[in-house]
Design a protein around this motif. Structure first.
Motif, PDB file in Angstrom:
ATOM      1  N   LEU A 285       0.813  -1.212   0.000  1.00 19.57           N
ATOM      2  CA  LEU A 285       0.000   0.000   0.000  1.00 19.57           C
ATOM      3  C   LEU A 285       0.843   1.258   0.000  1.00 19.57           C
ATOM      4  CD1 LEU A 285      -2.754  -1.040   2.563  1.00 19.57           C
ATOM      5  CD2 LEU A 285      -2.834  -1.170   0.069  1.00 19.57           C
ATOM      6  N   MET A 286       2.167   1.105   0.155  1.00 18.04           N
ATOM      7  CA  MET A 286       3.040   2.273   0.096  1.00 18.04           C
ATOM      8  C   MET A 286       3.164   2.794  -1.335  1.00 18.04           C
ATOM      9  SD  MET A 286       6.145   1.501   2.749  1.00 18.04           S
ATOM     10  CE  MET A 286       5.847   1.324   4.503  1.00 18.04           C
ATOM     11  N   GLU A 287       2.546   2.095  -2.270  1.00 22.48           N
ATOM     12  CA  GLU A 287       2.545   2.552  -3.656  1.00 22.48           C
ATOM     13  C   GLU A 287       1.536   3.675  -3.800  1.00 22.48           C
ATOM     14  OE1 GLU A 287       3.355   2.662  -7.810  1.00 22.48           O
ATOM     15  OE2 GLU A 287       4.408   1.973  -6.040  1.00 22.48           O
ATOM     16  N   ASN A 288       2.022   4.860  -4.150  1.00 28.85           N
ATOM     17  CA  ASN A 288       1.150   6.025  -4.285  1.00 28.85           C
ATOM     18  C   ASN A 288       0.245   5.864  -5.494  1.00 28.85           C
ATOM     19  OD1 ASN A 288       0.398   8.916  -5.064  1.00 28.85           O
ATOM     20  ND2 ASN A 288       1.508   9.252  -3.170  1.00 28.85           N
ATOM     21  N   LEU A 289      -0.995   6.339  -5.403  1.00 29.46           N
ATOM     22  CA  LEU A 289      -1.935   6.225  -6.510  1.00 29.46           C
ATOM     23  C   LEU A 289      -1.505   7.041  -7.719  1.00 29.46           C
ATOM     24  CD1 LEU A 289      -5.348   6.305  -4.618  1.00 29.46           C
ATOM     25  CD2 LEU A 289      -4.148   4.327  -5.573  1.00 29.46           C
ATOM     26  N   ARG A 290      -0.725   8.088  -7.502  1.00 28.53           N
ATOM     27  CA  ARG A 290      -0.204   8.869  -8.631  1.00 28.53           C
ATOM     28  C   ARG A 290       1.010   8.139  -9.166  1.00 28.53           C
ATOM     29  NH1 ARG A 290      -0.399  14.402  -5.307  1.00 28.53           N
ATOM     30  NH2 ARG A 290       0.045  12.863  -3.707  1.00 28.53           N
ATOM     31  N   GLU A 291       0.876   7.526 -10.329  1.00 26.94           N
ATOM     32  CA  GLU A 291       1.845   6.564 -10.846  1.00 26.94           C
ATOM     33  C   GLU A 291       3.258   7.107 -10.953  1.00 26.94           C
ATOM     34  OE1 GLU A 291       2.891   2.785 -11.995  1.00 26.94           O
ATOM     35  OE2 GLU A 291       0.978   3.524 -11.264  1.00 26.94           O
ATOM     36  N   LEU A 292       3.405   8.396 -11.250  1.00 23.81           N
ATOM     37  CA  LEU A 292       4.745   8.931 -11.450  1.00 23.81           C
ATOM     38  C   LEU A 292       5.469   9.198 -10.135  1.00 23.81           C
ATOM     39  CD1 LEU A 292       4.227  11.407 -14.426  1.00 23.81           C
ATOM     40  CD2 LEU A 292       5.200   9.112 -14.465  1.00 23.81           C
ATOM     41  N   PHE A 293       4.713   9.288  -9.040  1.00 21.39           N
ATOM     42  CA  PHE A 293       5.346   9.617  -7.769  1.00 21.39           C
ATOM     43  C   PHE A 293       4.943   8.593  -6.725  1.00 21.39           C
ATOM     44  CE2 PHE A 293       4.687  13.698  -9.968  1.00 21.39           C
ATOM     45  CZ  PHE A 293       6.016  14.030 -10.167  1.00 21.39           C
ATOM     46  N   ALA A 294       5.854   7.727  -6.373  1.00 18.44           N
ATOM     47  CA  ALA A 294       5.605   6.700  -5.377  1.00 18.44           C
ATOM     48  C   ALA A 294       6.932   6.307  -4.769  1.00 18.44           C
ATOM     49  CB  ALA A 294       4.902   5.511  -6.028  1.00 18.44           C
ATOM     50  N   LEU A 295       6.876   5.410  -3.791  1.00 13.54           N
ATOM     51  CA  LEU A 295       8.089   5.008  -3.104  1.00 13.54           C
ATOM     52  C   LEU A 295       9.102   4.453  -4.100  1.00 13.54           C
ATOM     53  CD1 LEU A 295       9.049   4.934  -0.143  1.00 13.54           C
ATOM     54  CD2 LEU A 295       8.526   2.495  -0.175  1.00 13.54           C
ATOM     55  N   GLU A 296      10.295   5.053  -4.095  1.00 15.19           N
ATOM     56  CA  GLU A 296      11.344   4.672  -5.038  1.00 15.19           C
ATOM     57  C   GLU A 296      12.448   3.853  -4.385  1.00 15.19           C
ATOM     58  OE1 GLU A 296      12.778   8.185  -7.019  1.00 15.19           O
ATOM     59  OE2 GLU A 296      10.769   9.055  -7.060  1.00 15.19           O
ATOM     60  N   ALA A 297      12.590   3.944  -3.070  1.00 16.81           N
ATOM     61  CA  ALA A 297      13.672   3.234  -2.390  1.00 16.81           C
ATOM     62  C   ALA A 297      13.213   2.801  -1.009  1.00 16.81           C
ATOM     63  CB  ALA A 297      14.914   4.115  -2.280  1.00 16.81           C
TER      64      ALA A 297
END
Length: 204
Positions: A60-72
């Motif tokens: 669920l740490m995946e942000n709904l805005r596809e371009l901006f989400a947890l990267e590391a």
């Protein structure tokens, strides 16, 4: 985030400054946010005395805005146990996943091989699973990770052959440092051993 905090004994972390307070998540210890929209981008909780399991809600740490989400996500050097949840494969924007130096058990979820968003702007490139107690075989789906450049698996209890799909990532592919036996021998057979090896596994 609250589920993750309690599942890993957050009250006894070495540093849990601002976690689960009214403060903005970007001020929580180990958290760094994206300058563009304030979404959580990096989580550095390595060597912070996390103790417990990685909850399935981590996806669920995946942000709904596809371009901006947890990267590391850096969780190495803790006392995490249990299995790696398959839901981690839903973190499509993750580029760095570091779970090494814990006591994780079970198999490597095949869903890790699908960690790439549809725009292909982000894809997992650095995967560290070494120094755990993982068992089973290396999923062939790892070979789908076309951006994978570093992959550490040593010091686990993995068995079986190294998938040809993984060996195919060697140069001219992205995986620049794969020192392993890519013949038909089992993992517990002869392997090259060098100072930096990816992956070399216990023969015991």
């Amino acid at each position: 985030m609250a589920v993750f905090y309690y599942a890993t004994d957050g009250e006894n972390w070495q540093n849990n400054t601002n976690w689960l307070t009214e403060s903005d998540e970007c001020t929580w210890y180990g958290a760094e946010c994206n300058d563009d929209d304030g979404s959580l981008a990096f989580l550095f909780l390595d060597m912070n005395q996390l103790n417990g399991t990685i909850p399935s809600e981590i996806g669920l740490m995946e942000n709904l805005r596809e371009l901006f989400a947890l990267e590391a996500l850096f969780l190495q050097g803790n006392q995490l146990s249990g299995t790696i949840p398959s839901e981690i494969g839903s973190m499509k924007n993750l580029e760095y996943l570091s779970l090494n130096n814990n006591t994780l058990t079970g198999t490597i979820p095949s869903e890790i091989g699908s960690m790439k968003n549809l725009s292909e702007l982000f894809a997992l490139a650095f995967l560290y699973l070494d120094f755990n107690d993982l068992v089973g075989s290396i999923p062939t789906e790892i070979g789908l990770m076309e951006n994978l450049s570093e992959f550490y698996l040593q010091k686990n209890q993995l068995t079986g052959a190294i998938p040809s799909e993984v060996c195919a990532l060697r140069p001219p592919g992205p995986l620049g440092n794969l020192f392993a036996n890519c013949s038909n021998e089992d993992i517990d057979g002869r392997m090259e051993r060098v100072e930096k090896y990816i992956p070399v596994l216990d023969e015991s």
